[in-house]
Scaffold this motif. Structure first.
Motif, PDB file in Angstrom:
ATOM      1  N   SER A 152       0.835  -1.206   0.000  1.00 12.66           N
ATOM      2  CA  SER A 152       0.000   0.000   0.000  1.00 12.66           C
ATOM      3  C   SER A 152       0.866   1.250   0.000  1.00 12.66           C
ATOM      4  O   SER A 152       2.015   1.240   0.441  1.00 12.66           O
ATOM      5  CB  SER A 152      -0.911   0.003   1.237  1.00 12.66           C
ATOM      6  OG  SER A 152      -1.677   1.202   1.313  1.00 12.66           O
ATOM      7  N   PHE A 153       0.268   2.347  -0.475  1.00 14.18           N
ATOM      8  CA  PHE A 153       0.913   3.653  -0.365  1.00 14.18           C
ATOM      9  C   PHE A 153       0.807   4.195   1.062  1.00 14.18           C
ATOM     10  O   PHE A 153       1.507   5.146   1.416  1.00 14.18           O
ATOM     11  CB  PHE A 153       0.262   4.649  -1.331  1.00 14.18           C
ATOM     12  CG  PHE A 153       0.504   4.339  -2.778  1.00 14.18           C
ATOM     13  CD1 PHE A 153       1.779   4.368  -3.305  1.00 14.18           C
ATOM     14  CD2 PHE A 153      -0.546   4.008  -3.619  1.00 14.18           C
ATOM     15  CE1 PHE A 153       2.019   4.077  -4.645  1.00 14.18           C
ATOM     16  CE2 PHE A 153      -0.325   3.721  -4.962  1.00 14.18           C
ATOM     17  CZ  PHE A 153       0.961   3.757  -5.475  1.00 14.18           C
ATOM     18  N   LEU A 154      -0.043   3.607   1.876  1.00 17.26           N
ATOM     19  CA  LEU A 154      -0.323   4.111   3.214  1.00 17.26           C
ATOM     20  C   LEU A 154       0.360   3.256   4.279  1.00 17.26           C
ATOM     21  O   LEU A 154       0.594   2.065   4.080  1.00 17.26           O
ATOM     22  CB  LEU A 154      -1.832   4.119   3.463  1.00 17.26           C
ATOM     23  CG  LEU A 154      -2.678   4.898   2.451  1.00 17.26           C
ATOM     24  CD1 LEU A 154      -4.160   4.720   2.757  1.00 17.26           C
ATOM     25  CD2 LEU A 154      -2.299   6.369   2.443  1.00 17.26           C
ATOM     26  N   PRO A 155       0.662   3.852   5.436  1.00 16.11           N
ATOM     27  CA  PRO A 155       1.224   3.062   6.538  1.00 16.11           C
ATOM     28  C   PRO A 155       0.223   2.017   7.015  1.00 16.11           C
ATOM     29  O   PRO A 155      -0.978   2.290   7.106  1.00 16.11           O
ATOM     30  CB  PRO A 155       1.484   4.118   7.627  1.00 16.11           C
ATOM     31  CG  PRO A 155       1.548   5.430   6.907  1.00 16.11           C
ATOM     32  CD  PRO A 155       0.592   5.295   5.761  1.00 16.11           C
ATOM     33  N   MET A 156       0.704   0.826   7.328  1.00 20.89           N
ATOM     34  CA  MET A 156      -0.153  -0.247   7.818  1.00 20.89           C
ATOM     35  C   MET A 156      -0.380  -0.100   9.315  1.00 20.89           C
ATOM     36  O   MET A 156       0.549   0.196  10.071  1.00 20.89           O
ATOM     37  CB  MET A 156       0.475  -1.615   7.512  1.00 20.89           C
ATOM     38  CG  MET A 156      -0.390  -2.804   7.889  1.00 20.89           C
ATOM     39  SD  MET A 156       0.413  -4.397   7.509  1.00 20.89           S
ATOM     40  CE  MET A 156       0.398  -4.369   5.721  1.00 20.89           C
ATOM     41  N   LEU A 157      -1.611  -0.319   9.769  1.00 18.07           N
ATOM     42  CA  LEU A 157      -1.950  -0.221  11.184  1.00 18.07           C
ATOM     43  C   LEU A 157      -1.770  -1.571  11.879  1.00 18.07           C
ATOM     44  O   LEU A 157      -1.767  -2.627  11.249  1.00 18.07           O
ATOM     45  CB  LEU A 157      -3.389   0.262  11.340  1.00 18.07           C
ATOM     46  CG  LEU A 157      -3.690   1.670  10.801  1.00 18.07           C
ATOM     47  CD1 LEU A 157      -5.179   1.992  10.940  1.00 18.07           C
ATOM     48  CD2 LEU A 157      -2.844   2.726  11.511  1.00 18.07           C
ATOM     49  N   ASP A 158      -1.670  -1.509  13.206  1.00 20.74           N
ATOM     50  CA  ASP A 158      -1.478  -2.728  13.993  1.00 20.74           C
ATOM     51  C   ASP A 158      -2.615  -3.721  13.787  1.00 20.74           C
ATOM     52  O   ASP A 158      -2.395  -4.938  13.802  1.00 20.74           O
ATOM     53  CB  ASP A 158      -1.354  -2.383  15.484  1.00 20.74           C
ATOM     54  CG  ASP A 158      -0.017  -1.728  15.825  1.00 20.74           C
ATOM     55  OD1 ASP A 158       0.926  -1.862  15.009  1.00 20.74           O
ATOM     56  OD2 ASP A 158       0.067  -1.092  16.888  1.00 20.74           O
ATOM     57  N   GLY A 176      -6.567   0.723   0.771  1.00 17.82           N
ATOM     58  CA  GLY A 176      -6.785   1.998   1.440  1.00 17.82           C
ATOM     59  C   GLY A 176      -6.668   3.216   0.548  1.00 17.82           C
ATOM     60  O   GLY A 176      -6.911   4.339   0.992  1.00 17.82           O
ATOM     61  N   PHE A 177      -6.320   3.036  -0.729  1.00 22.94           N
ATOM     62  CA  PHE A 177      -6.107   4.160  -1.647  1.00 22.94           C
ATOM     63  C   PHE A 177      -7.286   4.342  -2.601  1.00 22.94           C
ATOM     64  O   PHE A 177      -7.176   5.015  -3.617  1.00 22.94           O
ATOM     65  CB  PHE A 177      -4.825   3.904  -2.450  1.00 22.94           C
ATOM     66  CG  PHE A 177      -4.065   5.152  -2.825  1.00 22.94           C
ATOM     67  CD1 PHE A 177      -3.537   5.990  -1.861  1.00 22.94           C
ATOM     68  CD2 PHE A 177      -3.853   5.464  -4.154  1.00 22.94           C
ATOM     69  CE1 PHE A 177      -2.825   7.138  -2.208  1.00 22.94           C
ATOM     70  CE2 PHE A 177      -3.149   6.601  -4.526  1.00 22.94           C
ATOM     71  CZ  PHE A 177      -2.630   7.436  -3.549  1.00 22.94           C
ATOM     72  N   GLU A 178      -8.433   3.766  -2.237  1.00 27.70           N
ATOM     73  CA  GLU A 178      -9.587   3.780  -3.138  1.00 27.70           C
ATOM     74  C   GLU A 178     -10.110   5.195  -3.403  1.00 27.70           C
ATOM     75  O   GLU A 178     -10.471   5.525  -4.541  1.00 27.70           O
ATOM     76  CB  GLU A 178     -10.710   2.904  -2.570  1.00 27.70           C
ATOM     77  CG  GLU A 178     -10.422   1.421  -2.598  1.00 27.70           C
ATOM     78  CD  GLU A 178      -9.453   0.968  -1.512  1.00 27.70           C
ATOM     79  OE1 GLU A 178      -8.847  -0.110  -1.667  1.00 27.70           O
ATOM     80  OE2 GLU A 178      -9.308   1.696  -0.491  1.00 27.70           O
ATOM     81  N   ARG A 179     -10.178   6.029  -2.369  1.00 29.99           N
ATOM     82  CA  ARG A 179     -10.696   7.384  -2.557  1.00 29.99           C
ATOM     83  C   ARG A 179      -9.853   8.153  -3.571  1.00 29.99           C
ATOM     84  O   ARG A 179     -10.386   8.861  -4.443  1.00 29.99           O
ATOM     85  CB  ARG A 179     -10.737   8.129  -1.219  1.00 29.99           C
ATOM     86  CG  ARG A 179     -11.239   9.574  -1.335  1.00 29.99           C
ATOM     87  CD  ARG A 179     -11.292  10.255   0.027  1.00 29.99           C
ATOM     88  NE  ARG A 179     -12.321   9.674   0.877  1.00 29.99           N
ATOM     89  CZ  ARG A 179     -13.567  10.115   0.940  1.00 29.99           C
ATOM     90  NH1 ARG A 179     -13.957  11.143   0.187  1.00 29.99           N
ATOM     91  NH2 ARG A 179     -14.433   9.549   1.750  1.00 29.99           N
TER      92      ARG A 179
END
Length: 243
Positions: A119-125, A169-172
């Motif tokens: 993902s381009f976004l940080p992964m959460l716990d 998580g990058f859908e928007r």
């Protein structure tokens, strides 16, 4: 996200097809069969497969009997190499080496151990706890483009397209870059998270609200990712039809 079990099923089905057999009926809720009906009913001539990874979704579409064009977008180098191999023998399946987003740019992609969770976004716990095999291993610089800036190379103005977005998580951002392309999209599918899995990402409520505002309504849902210990549903593919 493709759960490891889904990847295994896809590999088994692919091997069976290579031997001249087809495996059907494994999907208990018949979500794939319903999707096949909608593709036909809406006259879909091209599938925009955003976040294609190694091509699992496109292979599923071929198994469903869809024989139209598929344009698969994948930014990660290793996954794209496998995607190219998968598409090589299919003249109606084209692999495109880029990601899609809200703007044209070069962007850092976090590459996960299981590939599909990249993902381009940080992964959460919450994500790492649900699927320990999904942790990030490295980063890669990739090209990102707006869909409305590249689609003319693959679709004509009269094509009716099915937009599938599976971008962790990058859908928007993908939707923000779609622009007027959505006028050609009577049917779309978004991967939606029931709980936050990536920092700054939307949950299912956010994405349904976003897509409703664009003129679509949710019509079907297919669970895709469950917590490994609790069994709780974490992600699902939601199908939307333009009103």
């Amino acid at each position: 996200m493709a759960h490891p079990a889904q990847v295994l099923k896809a590999a088994i089905r692919k091997a069976a097809n290579a031997l001249g057999y087809d495996i059907v009926g494994y999907d208990g809720n018949n979500a794939r069969q319903r999707l096949a009906g909608l593709l036909e009913r809406h006259g879909i001539g091209v599938i925009l497969d955003v976040g294609a990874n190694e091509g699992h979704f496109a292979w599923d579409m071929r198994e469903l009997g869809y024989r139209g064009r598929i344009i698969s977008f994948e930014p990660m180098a290793e996954a794209f190499a496998q995607l190219q191999k998968a598409a090589a023998g299919d003249p109606n399946w084209q692999a495109v080496h880029c990601g899609l987003g809200a703007r044209d740019e070069q962007k850092t992609l976090n590459v996960a151990a299981n590939s599909q969770s990249s993902s381009f976004l940080p992964m959460l716990d919450a994500h790492r706890q649900a699927a320990p095999e999904s942790g990030y291993q490295r980063q890669e610089q990739v090209i990102v483009r707006r869909l409305d800036g590249v689609v003319s190379a693959y679709c004509g103005p009269s094509d009716r397209a099915f937009l599938k977005v599976d971008t962790q998580g990058f859908e928007r951002q993908v939707m923000e870059g779609a622009g007027t392309v959505l006028m050609q999209v009577p049917l779309m599918q978004l991967e939606c998270s029931l709980v936050p899995l990536y920092a700054g990402s939307d949950t299912i409520e956010d994405l349904i609200g976003l897509v409703r505002a664009l003129g679509y309504d949710p019509v079907d849902i297919q669970p895709t990712f469950h917590h490994g210990d609790s069994g709780h549903l974490m992600q699902a593919d939601v199908l939307f039809v333009r009103r």
